[in-house]
Structure formats: structure tokens, C-alpha cells
Write an enzyme that holds these catalytic residues in place. Structure first.
Site, PDB file in Angstrom:
ATOM      1  N   ASP A 154       0.845  -1.188   0.000  1.00  6.50           N
ATOM      2  CA  ASP A 154       0.000   0.000   0.000  1.00  6.50           C
ATOM      3  C   ASP A 154       0.882   1.240   0.000  1.00  6.50           C
ATOM      4  O   ASP A 154       1.963   1.221  -0.578  1.00  6.50           O
ATOM      5  CB  ASP A 154      -0.947  -0.039   1.218  1.00  6.50           C
ATOM      6  CG  ASP A 154      -2.295   0.624   0.949  1.00  6.50           C
ATOM      7  OD1 ASP A 154      -2.303   1.847   0.755  1.00  6.50           O
ATOM      8  OD2 ASP A 154      -3.315  -0.083   0.915  1.00  6.50           O
ATOM      9  N   HIS A 218      -3.909   6.112   3.296  1.00  6.61           N
ATOM     10  CA  HIS A 218      -4.517   4.880   2.815  1.00  6.61           C
ATOM     11  C   HIS A 218      -3.867   3.641   3.437  1.00  6.61           C
ATOM     12  O   HIS A 218      -4.547   2.738   3.926  1.00  6.61           O
ATOM     13  CB  HIS A 218      -4.406   4.846   1.291  1.00  6.61           C
ATOM     14  CG  HIS A 218      -5.268   3.841   0.609  1.00  6.61           C
ATOM     15  ND1 HIS A 218      -4.885   2.529   0.428  1.00  6.61           N
ATOM     16  CD2 HIS A 218      -6.495   3.942   0.029  1.00  6.61           C
ATOM     17  CE1 HIS A 218      -5.827   1.871  -0.226  1.00  6.61           C
ATOM     18  NE2 HIS A 218      -6.826   2.701  -0.471  1.00  6.61           N
ATOM     19  N   SER A 525     -10.988  -0.917  -0.976  1.00  8.67           N
ATOM     20  CA  SER A 525      -9.728  -0.860  -0.242  1.00  8.67           C
ATOM     21  C   SER A 525      -9.921  -1.169   1.230  1.00  8.67           C
ATOM     22  O   SER A 525      -8.988  -1.597   1.908  1.00  8.67           O
ATOM     23  CB  SER A 525      -9.098   0.534  -0.374  1.00  8.67           C
ATOM     24  OG  SER A 525      -8.509   0.718  -1.623  1.00  8.67           O
TER      25      SER A 525
END
Length: 738
Positions: A154, A218, A525
Site C-alpha cells: 500500500d 490509505h 480498499s
């Protein structure tokens, strides 16, 4: 509570885009090149030297360099080799011109060279919603994932966040061979490794590599969702208060930063699993993707195949391009493809109109100073589709609020476009706002047109738990059928991916002293790391299960009914189809005891890949060894021992399946089915008998059309199941009428 509106309140038609808009086409692969001598990063596949085992990495790299053009191999300048891959492919990444690629094609050992694609990034209440309880049941019995190493590809991580504290954590297993590129004090028994792979991304900009710190948010969010520890008093802007925890709180985390901003170059992505295989990772989680391509061109599929060959489980996001069909990414059958659905928690903000009508919506925004003395204000309509507010889901909605605020607006009502129906999102808006459904928005618009002085107020009701419709498939969640392999039903599963609270590296309010910062965001996600964490629990509970066995247990135990016992619905509030739900919503406790599993060994995929019509070198690229399909009995897609069925009519179709008993030693299962309309489903035998654990039994299933030969509709769906006294092993069925 209500917020006073002092200027004007704007209602905006929400155009939600799920990929970044690039050159006017959101669904095209993005190929990046620099202006520096027309260099591009290529991923080059070379033949494996039969009978040759490289003693050292230098020997392998020397072989790779022999394939490079002579001027490139001997030059100290650009172009250069970017990565030398050891585990996931036989090949390397290099910065080359098209002329140099053409010269390389003449070299012995060369197989192919493709410009890399640039891919993109795709829980206080979640454990309870999933039936995971700290004191009893599967969560406790699995030791909360203890001893399992979770690899997350990620945007990096914030190591100082309390979600990554190692309080109560044992040291990593002896097999761990990875490293920490932070200061040693930043890594611990929870965060055992962190590396950054951005040679390709930096090469495009002429910069040097950087540490794996998360500058986006994220990666911190997905990592804590998968394996964050228990953190009390978590909340986001005062909402969703509770104890935050990931799915596998005692699992170890290994972080591979492969995304920088919104760009995730394929060569960097390949370097992540290449290292993870070497490091000793057990589960890989990738909330990254692009549009579907043939598997031999899909570097996540290629890298994931190498991972499952080494026993790693791979979980990937399905993508955020729904609700349109055939928008999946990460649809290879050796990957768990995860769609997104809601949990039973909402952050409610209500639009109250001057005529007394109220419409519930959602927003994370919570004003610091509530007042009961509400002053309503004028309400205007603005249909907004300007390029300044078009962006990926989430960013676009917040950007719209910024535009309203800059124009002097006091608040905003954000209305769904028709395609998104009742699927709303919680965002940290820059002004008082509520995101309402399309149906509510149309009624609000009608009110505006019905009076000269329309007024409205936004009431902030905060956290509400107990939505009986949950789980609902999110409108953004990408749908099947798979383009790369229509005979494999995808997505596999849905899981929590809407309004998910997890760790965040930045404060959402003006409190820079707090290290315990959280945010609520949505997307596949978010659902992907939920399933990755659940896979880690299953790996801890069943250490000898193969990746395919773990995936089978998740698929065949899934829920198909919502909280109130009715069929799971989509954004239209109508029953969702299998291209939205896959097998259904994950049920971790039932997955821990599935009764039977459909197992697949890595070499079992080879006849399937040959059956797709791939060339020998294309199959070889995927399975990492020379293949001659002419010497292999290829099989159709439906013959792969997959725990679901995707059938295309014309004529009747018969497939075989082999199930492995992982339940009681002496047990029997009876066949049952709900056939798609216009289809007859039969099996031989119709009862399965087992006398020992790990015993395998094979059955055949035939799908036949019945009734009129007239095409009823394009698709139909149903399921078959094997039922024992203790278990129900359910496989979804999709049929396409031709």
C-alpha cells in the site's frame, strides 16, 4: 442537534467517479513515460534456464543483464535496470527506449517486454457486526491471528500510531527474514518490517528512494483494518466512538510501500511480493488495482501466483468502478477478490426542509458548537459537473464542498446521481453537509422548484447502530462477470467496506498533539483488509490449510441474508445479484468450520490456463516454469475445482468437483439446489460419505436448459449445497444464456 445556516445552502448533484480521470477515459490503462530520451519502465520476462539454480542473486542478475542491449548493460547512465526479481517472475524491470526494446527482442532468452501500467489505490463496530467477540468463539480460539505475518502492499504506514503498539505481542516467528527501513525503534513485535519500493516511481521524476512513511493515509488505514491492535476511545470528529481493532490484532505486520500518492507503478508492485515471499509472509493484502487484462499481462496476477506457490494467501480489492458489470480488477482464480458492503452503523445527518420534510443522509462533519436555536437559510440548486470537482470517490465529494465554501455557502446537501441510488458515504467535509440518496435529492429539488423562498436546515444526529438492511452492497463496488475468465464467478465475497473507522496518520481537527488519530473512509480498499485479516485468523486456526482451502472456506460459508433475514440488497434496495455479492457476505465463524473444502494445488491451474487459449510462453510467465500446452490435457474454465460455478449455455454442461473433508471423520452430505430459472441441476452421486478427515470425494454436476429454447434473459443465478447434520457447504451458480 442542528447547525445554523447563515448564508446559503447548496444542493449539488453528485457525479461520483471511481478511478482518477486520465486523458478523458477512466477505464483505460495509464502508461507513463518521461520526456527524458523517451524512456519508459518496461517489465521484461526472460526464459528460465532449465536445470540451472542460481547460487547467488548476483548470478541471476548477471543472466538478466545478458538480455539487455549491449549499450544499456555496459552504461553507467540511464537507461538502467530498476528491479531484479527473484521470486515472482523470471525477469526484471528496466528503463528503456523503444529502440532498445527492439534490440533486446533478438537476444537469447528474451520472452516479452511490456510497458508497466500505473495502478491505483482502490473498525470500532466491525468485529461485532461480523460476530467476532473478544471473550468467546472463533476470534479467541484463533488467538486473534497470533503468529501469522500479514504483508500489506500500500502507501506505507505511520509506525507511531497506537494501533501498531506491540503491547502483549510475542516476537515474530523464526521464519521471518525481513527488515525495517525505519529507525529500529519504530519497528517492534507488531510492526516487524517496513520497506519502500519506489525506484520506478522516483525514476520517473529523477528523485531518490524514500522511507516507507505513509503520507497519504490509505496504507495506515488498511494496515490497521487488517491487523491493528486494540485502541480504546477511538473516534473520528466525535463520531463512531469505541475501541478500534483490526481483524487479526495479534498478527504481525510487514509493510511494503509501493504506492506514492495515487500512483502505484507495476514494477514497484512486483517488487513487494518478490520481497514478501523471501521475508516469510503468510498473507498478502493488496488494495490496489486497474481494469481487467489477460492474466499473463496482469502483474498482480503474476506476482500473486508466485505467492500462492509458496503457500501465501492473497486478498485483493475488486475495485471501485461499480455498479456497472464487468468492471472487476484482480479477478484471477488464485486471488480472493473482495467487494464492499455496509455495516449496521451510520453517521446520520438529516436535511430538514422548510415544508417540514426530513431526509436522512450521512456526513462525518460534526460542528463544534451545536445550537438548538436554528436559523434556517435559503436553499439553492446547483448541478455541478465541472472538472474542478471530478475525481475519485471521496475526494470529489469533499472537493465539491470546498467549492461551495469558497462561493460563500454555509452548508451543502450532496445528492446521488441515479445510478448510485441509496448508496451514500460518510466524508470529513469542510463545511456542514449531508450526502443523501438520489430519491431524496429529487424530492428536495422538487421542493426548491415549488416555492420562491426554499429553506433548509441540517440536523446532525451522530452515530446510529442497527440498520436492519445491512449488509448492503455499495454502489461503487465493482461487479462481475470477469472479463479475463468469464467461467470463474467473481467477485468471490463481499465484506465491510463502507464507513470504516481505522487508524489515520493525520488529525482531522485542530489537535496536533494527539497520536491516536482515526478516520472513516469507504471503498473496496477497506473491505479487502477485512478479508485479509480474517484469512490470517483462519491461517492461525488451520496452519496447514492451503490458500485455496482457506478461500473455499470463506466462499462456501458466506451469508446470503441480511440482518433481518432477507436477501442482501444493492444500492437500489433490490436483491443484489451474484456479480455484486459473489458467494455473499463473509461469516468468519462459519468459515472456521466449513465441513468441506474445494482445494486447488498451484499446478492444477496449468490445464485451466492452457484451456484459456494462452500460448506456452504466456502460461510459463504465470507459473514460472516452461510449459507445453500440447503435452497437457487442458480443461475448460468450469472444470477448475473452484467453489462456485459460472456456466454458459448452449448445450448442457457437466463439470466435476472434488471436496475434501475437514469436518467430522464420519459424516455424510446430501445434495440440495436452488436452480436458476430455466435450468435443471443434477449431481452424481447425490450423497457423499466420509470415514476420515482429509478424505477426498469427487462428484459431477450437470447443468441443462429446460422449457422453451427462447432466451429468458441474459443471466440467471442459483446455488447448490451439500448438507450434513453439522454443515451447509454452499456454492453459488451463475448461468449465461446465449
Amino acid at each position: 442537534m442542528a447547525i445554523t445556516l447563515t448564508h446559503f445552502l447548496s444542493i449539488i448533484f453528485s457525479f461520483n467517479f471511481y478511478f482518477e480521470i486520465a486523458s478523458g477515459n477512466a477505464f483505460s490503462s495509464v502508461i507513463r513515460s518521461t520526456e527524458m530520451n523517451n524512456l519508459q519502465t518496461y517489465i521484461i520476462h526472460v526464459k528460465q534456464l532449465e536445470g540451472r539454480v542460481f547460487a547467488q542473486s548476483e548470478d541471476r542478475e548477471s543472466w538478466y543483464r545478458s538480455v539487455l542491449p549491449t549499450t544499456t548493460a555496459s552504461s553507467d547512465k540511464q537507461p538502467q535496470m530498476v528491479y531484479s526479481y527473484h521470486n515472482v517472475i523470471s525477469g526484471f524491470a528496466a528503463r528503456l527506449t523503444q529502440k532498445e526494446v527492439r534490440a533486446m527482442e533478438e537476444k537469447d532468452g528474451f520472452v516479452s517486454a511490456n510497458p508497466e501500467r500505473i495502478l491505483h489505490l482502490q473498525t470500532t463496530n466491525t468485529p461485532n457486526f461480523l460476530g467476532l467477540h473478544q471473550q468467546i468463539g472463533f476470534w479467541k480460539e484463533s488467538n486473534f491471528g497470533k503468529g501469522v505475518i500479514m504483508g500489506v502492499l500500500d502507501s506505507g504506514i505511520l509506525p507511531s500510531h497506537p494501533s501498531f503498539s506491540d503491547a502483549g505481542m510475542p516476537p515474530p516467528p523464526a521464519k521471518w527474514k525481513g527488515r525495517c527501513d525505519f529507525n529500529m525503534s519504530d519497528c517492534n513485535n507488531k510492526l516487524i518490517g517496513a520497506r519502500s519500493f519506489n525506484i520506478a516511481e522516483k525514476a520517473m521524476k529523477g528523485e531518490t528512494a524514500e522511507a516507507p512513511i505513509d503520507e497519504d493515509g490509505h496504507g495506515t488505514h488498511t494496515s490497521s483494518t487488517a491487523a491493528g491492535g486494540f485502541v480504546k476511545n477511538a473516534y473520528a470528529l466525535g463520531n463512531a466512538k469505541g475501541a478500534a481493532v483490526g481483524m487479526a490484532p495479534y498478527a504481525h505486520l510487514a509493510i511494503y510501500k509501493v504506492c506514492f500518492g495515487e500512483d502505484c507503478p507495476e514494477s514497484d508492485i512486483l517488487a513487494g511480493p518478490d520481497a514478501a515471499v523471501e521475508d516469510g509472509v503468510d498473507v498478502l493484502s493488496l488494495s490496489i488495482g486497474e481494469t481487467s487484462v489477460p492474466f499473463f499481462k496482469d502483474n498482480i496476477a503474476i506476482g500473486s501466483f508466485a505467492a500462492i506457490q509458496k503457500g501465501l494467501f492473497v486478498s485483493c480489492a475488486a475495485g471501485n468502478s461499480g455498479p456497472f458489470n464487468s468492471t472487476l480488477s484482480n479477478d484471477a482464480p488464485w486471488i480472493l477478490t473482495v467487494g464492499a458492503s455496509t455495516i449496521d452503523r451510520s453517521i446520520v445527518s438529516t436535511a430538514k426542509l422548510g415544508n417540514g420534510e426530513e431526509f436522512d443522509g450521512e456526513s462525518l462533519f460534526k460542528p463544534a458548537d451545536f445550537t438548538s436555536n436554528t436559523i434556517t437559510s435559503c436553499l439553492c440548486w446547483r448541478e455541478w459537473e465541472s472538472s474542478s470537482v471530478r475525481a475519485r470517490r471521496g475526494v470529489g465529494r469533499i472537493a465539491k464542498g470546498e467549492e461551495v465554501k469558497n462561493a460563500g455557502g454555509a452548508a451543502m446537501i450532496l445528492m446521488n446521481e441515479e445510478i448510485d441510488g441509496f448508496s451514500t458515504s460518510v466524508d470529513a467535509h469542510v463545511l456542514p453537509a449531508t450526502h443523501v440518496s438520489n430519491a431524496a435529492g429529487l424530492k428536495i429539488k422538487a421542493y426548491i422548484n415549488s416555492t420562491v423562498t426554499p429553506t433548509a436546515t441540517i440536523l446532525f444526529k451522530g452515530t446510529v447502530i442497527g440498520n436492519s438492511l445491512s449488509p448492503v452492497v455499495a454502489s461503487f463496488s465493482s461487479r462481475g462477470p470477469s472479463l479475463a475468465s468469464p467461467g470463474i464467478l467473481k467477485p468471490d465475497i463481499i465484506g465491510p467496506g463502507v464507513t470504516i473507522l481505522a487508524a489515520w496518520p493525520f488529525p482531522l481537527e485542530n489537535n496536533t498533539k494527539s497520536k491516536s488519530t482515526f478516520n472513516i473512509i469507504s471503498g473496496t480498499s477497506m473491505s479487502c483488509p477485512h478479508l485479509s485479516g480474517i484469512a490470517a485468523l483462519l491461517k492461525s486456526s488451520h496452519p496447514y490449510w492451503s490458500p485455496a482451502a482457506i478461500k473455499s472456506s470463506i466462499i462456501t460459508s458466506a451469508d446470503t441474508l441480511n440482518v433481518e433475514g432477507k436477501a442482501i440488497v444493492d444500492q437500489t434496495l433490490q436483491p443484489a445479484d451474484v456479480f455484486a455479492t459473489g458467494a455473499g457476505h463473509v461469516n468468519p465463524s462459519r468459515a472456521n468450520d466449513p465441513g468441506l473444502v474445494y482445494d486447488i494445488q498451484p499446478d492444477d491451474y496449468i490445464p485451466y490456463l492452457c484451456g484459456l487459449g494462452y500460448k506456452d510462453e504466456e502460461v510459463g510467465t504465470l507459473v514460472h516454469k516452461p510449459i507445453k500446452c500440447s503435452e497437457i490435457s487442458s480443461i475448460p474454465e468450469g472444470e477448475l475445482n473452484y467453489p462456485s460455478f459460472s456456466v454458459a449455455f448452449g448445450p448442457s454442461q457437466t463439470f466435476t468437483r472434488t471436496v475434501t473433508n475437514v469436518g467430522e471423520a464420519n459424516s455424510s452430505y446430501v445434495f440440495n439446489a436452488v436452480a436458476p430459472e430455466g435450468v435443471h441441476v443434477s449431481v452424481k452421486p447425490n450423497q457423499l460419505y466420509f470415514s476420515e478427515v482429509n478424505q477426498k470425494v469427487t462428484y459431477s454436476v450437470t447443468f441443462s436448459r429446460i422449457g422453451s429454447i427462447t432466451k429468458i434473459r441474459e443471466y440467471g443465478q442459483g446455488f447448490l449445497k451439500w448438507v450434513s447434520a453439522e454443515h451447509c457447504v454452499r456454492s453459488p451458480i451463475s448461468v449465461r444464456f446465449e
